[in-house]
Design an enzyme around this catalytic site. Sequence first.
Site, PDB file in Angstrom:
ATOM      1  N   ASP A 132     -16.619 -57.351 -23.780  1.00 34.85           N
ATOM      2  CA  ASP A 132     -15.372 -58.119 -23.832  1.00 34.85           C
ATOM      3  C   ASP A 132     -15.599 -59.575 -24.181  1.00 34.85           C
ATOM      4  OD1 ASP A 132     -16.065 -58.717 -21.037  1.00 34.85           O
ATOM      5  OD2 ASP A 132     -15.073 -56.785 -20.631  1.00 34.85           O
ATOM      6  N   LYS A 169     -10.823 -58.882 -23.115  1.00 38.95           N
ATOM      7  CA  LYS A 169      -9.707 -59.074 -22.193  1.00 38.95           C
ATOM      8  C   LYS A 169      -9.429 -60.562 -22.106  1.00 38.95           C
ATOM      9  CE  LYS A 169     -10.772 -56.820 -18.374  1.00 38.95           C
ATOM     10  NZ  LYS A 169     -10.413 -56.058 -17.175  1.00 38.95           N
ATOM     11  N   MET A 199     -10.937 -67.185 -12.304  1.00 40.60           N
ATOM     12  CA  MET A 199      -9.616 -66.939 -12.902  1.00 40.60           C
ATOM     13  C   MET A 199      -8.584 -67.862 -12.274  1.00 40.60           C
ATOM     14  SD  MET A 199      -9.757 -62.787 -13.112  1.00 40.60           S
ATOM     15  CE  MET A 199     -10.533 -62.547 -11.520  1.00 40.60           C
TER      16      MET A 199
HETATM   17  N1  SAH Z   1     -17.646 -60.701 -13.760  1.00 44.17           N
HETATM   18  C1  SAH Z   1     -17.500 -62.099 -14.098  1.00 44.17           C
HETATM   19  C2  SAH Z   1     -16.140 -62.623 -13.738  1.00 44.17           C
HETATM   20  C3  SAH Z   1     -15.023 -61.975 -14.504  1.00 44.17           C
HETATM   21  S1  SAH Z   1     -13.470 -62.655 -14.133  1.00 44.17           S
HETATM   22  C4  SAH Z   1     -18.602 -62.886 -13.401  1.00 44.17           C
HETATM   23  O1  SAH Z   1     -19.314 -62.351 -12.552  1.00 44.17           O
HETATM   24  O2  SAH Z   1     -18.796 -64.054 -13.748  1.00 44.17           O
HETATM   25  C5  SAH Z   1     -13.319 -63.897 -15.358  1.00 44.17           C
HETATM   26  C6  SAH Z   1     -13.492 -65.271 -14.772  1.00 44.17           C
HETATM   27  O3  SAH Z   1     -14.858 -65.569 -14.659  1.00 44.17           O
HETATM   28  C7  SAH Z   1     -12.944 -66.383 -15.613  1.00 44.17           C
HETATM   29  O4  SAH Z   1     -11.555 -66.518 -15.468  1.00 44.17           O
HETATM   30  C8  SAH Z   1     -13.690 -67.564 -15.053  1.00 44.17           C
HETATM   31  O5  SAH Z   1     -13.155 -67.968 -13.833  1.00 44.17           O
HETATM   32  C9  SAH Z   1     -15.038 -66.957 -14.768  1.00 44.17           C
HETATM   33  N2  SAH Z   1     -16.014 -67.203 -15.849  1.00 44.17           N
HETATM   34  C10 SAH Z   1     -16.777 -66.296 -16.452  1.00 44.17           C
HETATM   35  N3  SAH Z   1     -17.607 -66.881 -17.333  1.00 44.17           N
HETATM   36  C11 SAH Z   1     -17.356 -68.195 -17.270  1.00 44.17           C
HETATM   37  C12 SAH Z   1     -17.900 -69.343 -17.919  1.00 44.17           C
HETATM   38  N4  SAH Z   1     -18.863 -69.251 -18.829  1.00 44.17           N
HETATM   39  N5  SAH Z   1     -17.404 -70.556 -17.585  1.00 44.17           N
HETATM   40  C13 SAH Z   1     -16.445 -70.683 -16.677  1.00 44.17           C
HETATM   41  N6  SAH Z   1     -15.901 -69.634 -16.049  1.00 44.17           N
HETATM   42  C14 SAH Z   1     -16.349 -68.410 -16.326  1.00 44.17           C
END
Ligand code: SAH
Length: 507
Positions: free
Chosen positions: A37, A59, A180
């Site tokens: 994604d 997504k 998020m």
């Molecule tokens: N499984 C992922 C989270 C998925 S939900 C994890 O463990 O990181 C998606 C959220 O992850 C985004 O809305 C944001 O809050 C965060 N996120 C993921 N990658 C990011 C990045 N490079 N910088 C800032 N926020 C990030």
Amino acid sequence: MSRRGKVHLVGAGPGDPSLVTLAALRAIRRADVVVYDHLVERSLLEYARPGAELVFVGKHAAGPAGRGAGVLPQDEINAVLCEKALEGRRVVRLKGGDPFVFGRGGEEAEFLRGRGVAVEVIPGITSGHAVPAYAGIPVTHRDLASQVTFVTGHDRDTEGGVPVDWEALAGAPGTLVVLMGVRQLRRNCEKLIAGGKPEKTPAALVERGALPEQRTAVATLGTIAEESGRAGIRPPAVLVIGDVVRLRKILAWYEKKPLFGKTVVVTRHEGGAPSLARRLWALGARPIPHPTILVRPLAESAALDAAAARLGGLDWLILTSANGVRFLFERMEALGLDARALGGAKIAAIGEKTALALKKRGFLPDLVPDTYTAEGLIDAFRREGSVKGKKILLARAKKAREVLPEELKKMGADVEVLPVYETVPAPPPEAGVPWERVDAIAFTSSSTVTHLLAAYKDAPPWPREVLAACIGPVTAETASGHFKNILSAPVHTVPGLVRALAEHFKK
Ligand code: SAH
């Protein structure tokens, strides 16, 4: 088909492609299908084997239904995974961060298990703690926070999701990390304040963390919504609330890297060494791969075959590139010839990479000039002694400069030029290049310059001020007249080029 496929739920880490695990890398390399994604850093897909199927099911937290353009709903993602696995294929479901941290990985795994598909999980580094770390914020600290809570800022929007108890969180000590959390930022902060969390609590919102585009807004719980609005922070972003945010002032490190935030187009041969891109990432830059040249075996190999049969009678064999080594020896193998066909011929190599390619095939080159150019080799031959009357075979690309054979002929050598491969221009990358953001274009050879220019003919899409970063004087010479700003690396190697770039942008 007897074999039932398997799905690996794989964490891609928070951004920086070097933050994947070895297990993740191996799974990507072996996969028949990679389903990914939009949070997944695209360069990780380069590890997939040629021919692997890459399926984007991005997504977005966009649009009222939490869906943006080109986004597959969750049940369709599940169906794709299931279908590919039941075809008996090795499926990697690659998800940003960790697959089980707010990634709906649990739901995907349940769905697959319910249909008899085997599932394995390869955890990843979650953005929850890694993004704060890249912003210089440790989520725990002995003096400041002995607990950390990870929550979703989206609880109301996730259909049927369990609500977050904001009032209880307001009373909890330690660090609060909200994923998020951009869309509902104001509402969530207000709830925490209403629940009794002090307005003055430090807060930071880190956008696109662990990536060269990382931006951080720092404020307090009471002002972060306004501040982030002013800074135009957009998802994906991680919100950190707690006293640990204060440490950013002293601990910020990523933004201090010498090439932080720079966008560098990396022109290179198809399948060329990704070491330039890797080094740029390590210094905080965003490399954008731009193939310029496709390297191909010769369409017509009769001359090569004839020459291969005569290798034994040579005094010197000169190789000018790793590609030359590869294509010469591959052709020899095809003809049933091995190292012994070279007899007593000495070998000269231009460049470390060429020498290394020879070593890998069991040859220690007799002559490697200090300067990795044709001129450097000529000088080295001059010092070596007379080449008068010596039989020299120069194996190289079909199109190349004539200095080397001409000079050697002047020195009295009996030189034969043997094309062993050819290069053809590559089309611009499918994914496009964000040219308006590009700070530099890195050129590792003259031919990358000419091919890039040829690819865009009369309409160069790059900004006028763009820096043409050249590996050496010959490449810089080719670039002159076409670029206003030209950098010629004093050390003509990939590390030398990256060092020169870092020096240049330090100013
Ligand atoms: N499984 C992922 C989270 C998925 S939900 C994890 O463990 O990181 C998606 C959220 O992850 C985004 O809305 C944001 O809050 C965060 N996120 C993921 N990658 C990011 C990045 N490079 N910088 C800032 N926020 C990030």
